[in-house]
Design a protein around this motif. Structure first.
Motif, short mmCIF file in Angstrom:
data_model
loop_
_atom_site.label_atom_id
_atom_site.label_comp_id
_atom_site.label_asym_id
_atom_site.label_seq_id
_atom_site.Cartn_x
_atom_site.Cartn_y
_atom_site.Cartn_z
N VAL A 12 0.83 -1.21 0.00
CA VAL A 12 0.00 0.00 0.00
C VAL A 12 0.86 1.26 0.00
CG1 VAL A 12 -1.67 1.34 1.36
CG2 VAL A 12 -1.99 -1.12 1.03
N ARG A 13 1.90 1.29 0.84
CA ARG A 13 2.76 2.49 0.91
C ARG A 13 3.52 2.69 -0.40
NH1 ARG A 13 -0.13 2.21 4.51
NH2 ARG A 13 0.19 2.59 6.69
N LEU A 14 3.99 1.60 -0.99
CA LEU A 14 4.68 1.70 -2.28
C LEU A 14 3.74 2.23 -3.34
CD1 LEU A 14 7.11 1.18 -4.14
CD2 LEU A 14 6.24 -1.16 -4.43
N GLU A 15 2.54 1.68 -3.41
CA GLU A 15 1.56 2.13 -4.39
C GLU A 15 1.28 3.61 -4.22
OE1 GLU A 15 -2.23 3.42 -5.94
OE2 GLU A 15 -1.80 3.20 -3.82
N THR A 16 1.12 4.07 -2.99
CA THR A 16 0.83 5.47 -2.73
C THR A 16 1.97 6.36 -3.20
OG1 THR A 16 -0.54 4.88 -0.83
CG2 THR A 16 0.28 7.15 -0.91
N ARG A 17 3.20 5.98 -2.87
CA ARG A 17 4.35 6.80 -3.26
C ARG A 17 4.54 6.85 -4.77
NH1 ARG A 17 5.18 5.44 1.88
NH2 ARG A 17 6.19 6.93 3.25
N ILE A 18 4.39 5.72 -5.43
CA ILE A 18 4.54 5.69 -6.89
C ILE A 18 3.40 6.47 -7.54
CG2 ILE A 18 4.55 4.24 -8.95
CD1 ILE A 18 5.97 2.09 -7.28
N TYR A 19 2.18 6.25 -7.08
CA TYR A 19 1.03 6.97 -7.63
C TYR A 19 1.26 8.47 -7.52
CZ TYR A 19 -3.80 8.07 -8.82
OH TYR A 19 -4.92 8.56 -9.44
N ASN A 20 1.67 8.94 -6.35
CA ASN A 20 1.88 10.37 -6.14
C ASN A 20 2.98 10.92 -7.04
OD1 ASN A 20 -0.17 10.43 -4.25
ND2 ASN A 20 1.21 10.29 -2.49
N ALA A 21 4.05 10.15 -7.23
CA ALA A 21 5.16 10.60 -8.08
C ALA A 21 4.72 10.70 -9.55
CB ALA A 21 6.35 9.65 -7.94
N VAL A 22 4.03 9.68 -10.03
CA VAL A 22 3.56 9.70 -11.42
C VAL A 22 2.53 10.81 -11.60
CG1 VAL A 22 2.40 8.38 -13.23
CG2 VAL A 22 4.07 7.25 -11.76
N ASP A 23 1.62 10.96 -10.66
CA ASP A 23 0.60 11.99 -10.71
C ASP A 23 1.24 13.38 -10.77
OD1 ASP A 23 -2.27 12.83 -10.47
OD2 ASP A 23 -1.57 13.66 -8.56
N ALA A 24 2.21 13.64 -9.93
CA ALA A 24 2.87 14.95 -9.89
C ALA A 24 3.56 15.24 -11.22
CB ALA A 24 3.87 15.00 -8.74
N ARG A 25 4.23 14.25 -11.77
CA ARG A 25 4.93 14.47 -13.05
C ARG A 25 3.93 14.71 -14.18
NH1 ARG A 25 9.68 10.83 -15.81
NH2 ARG A 25 9.85 12.13 -17.69
N LEU A 26 2.85 13.94 -14.21
CA LEU A 26 1.84 14.15 -15.26
C LEU A 26 1.21 15.54 -15.16
CD1 LEU A 26 -0.11 10.78 -15.58
CD2 LEU A 26 1.29 11.90 -17.31
N LYS A 27 0.91 15.96 -13.96
CA LYS A 27 0.33 17.29 -13.78
C LYS A 27 1.31 18.37 -14.23
CE LYS A 27 -2.77 16.21 -9.93
NZ LYS A 27 -2.92 16.30 -8.46
N ALA A 28 2.57 18.22 -13.84
CA ALA A 28 3.59 19.22 -14.17
C ALA A 28 3.87 19.29 -15.67
CB ALA A 28 4.88 18.93 -13.41
N GLU A 29 3.94 18.14 -16.31
CA GLU A 29 4.35 18.11 -17.72
C GLU A 29 3.19 18.12 -18.71
OE1 GLU A 29 7.27 15.06 -18.52
OE2 GLU A 29 8.36 15.53 -16.66
N HIS A 30 2.00 17.68 -18.27
CA HIS A 30 0.89 17.54 -19.21
C HIS A 30 -0.43 18.13 -18.72
CE1 HIS A 30 3.40 14.84 -21.59
NE2 HIS A 30 3.73 14.26 -20.46
N GLU A 31 -0.42 18.69 -17.50
CA GLU A 31 -1.66 19.18 -16.89
C GLU A 31 -2.75 18.11 -16.93
OE1 GLU A 31 -2.75 22.97 -18.56
OE2 GLU A 31 -0.77 23.82 -18.15
N LEU A 32 -2.34 16.88 -16.62
CA LEU A 32 -3.25 15.73 -16.65
C LEU A 32 -3.02 14.90 -15.39
CD1 LEU A 32 -5.23 13.99 -18.41
CD2 LEU A 32 -3.20 12.78 -19.22
N PRO A 33 -3.99 14.86 -14.49
CA PRO A 33 -3.84 14.02 -13.30
C PRO A 33 -3.80 12.53 -13.70
CG PRO A 33 -5.67 15.55 -13.05
CD PRO A 33 -5.23 15.62 -14.47
#
Length: 151
Positions: A12-33
């Motif tokens: 669960v903790r791994l999934e949360t950390r990876i999800y948050n990292a991918v989400d942040a990068r997508l928002k920053a680079e593509h404005e897409l959650p």
């Protein structure tokens, strides 16, 4: 013997950390959650998609799915069309803007997952992990459908 509670916590903790990292990068680079990326990916992967289909695939409520679909439609990334087989539902499809957003974001997601997972685990271990997680997910989905059918 493996401590299943610790294993669950790590998962669960791994999934949360990876999800948050991918989400942040997508928002920053593509404005897409990441959540919207997953919806676009799911819609693109099928011939027809209804809100109910997406809710079941993504293991979330129909209400949450409907709200996400509303946001994607407002952003011009998907369109709803009348379902000729069921007047109570609509069929969802990507717009050109949605297909473009998905195409642009996919390499970003893949690169981030490579950083977090692919670069850490040797290929045979990664393949075994993928097989095992798929097996566990299928079991959980079968059990979930059985539970809903009994209620």
């Amino acid at each position: 013997m493996t401590d299943l509670t610790a294993l669950f916590t790590d998962l669960v903790r791994l999934e949360t950390r990876i999800y948050n990292a991918v989400d942040a990068r997508l928002k920053a680079e593509h404005e897409l959650p990441l959540g919207q990326f997953e919806f676009l990916r799911s819609i693109a992967s099928r011939d027809t998609a209804r809100v109910f289909d997406l809710a079941r695939e993504l293991a979330i409520t129909v209400g949450a799915t409907s709200k996400a679909v509303d946001r994607l439609e407002a952003a011009g990334r998907i369109r709803r069309t009348a379902n000729p087989d069921d007047r109570r539902s609509s069929l969802l499809e990507l717009t050109d803007a949605g297909a473009d957003a998905l195409a642009a974001a996919t390499p970003t997601v893949e690169a981030e997952l490579q950083t977090w997972i692919g670069s850490v685990l040797p290929a045979p271990v990664l393949e075994q992990l993928a097989t095992n997680l798929s097996m566990l997910r299928q079991r959980a989905e079968v059990d979930s459908r059985t539970d809903r059918a009994e209620t």
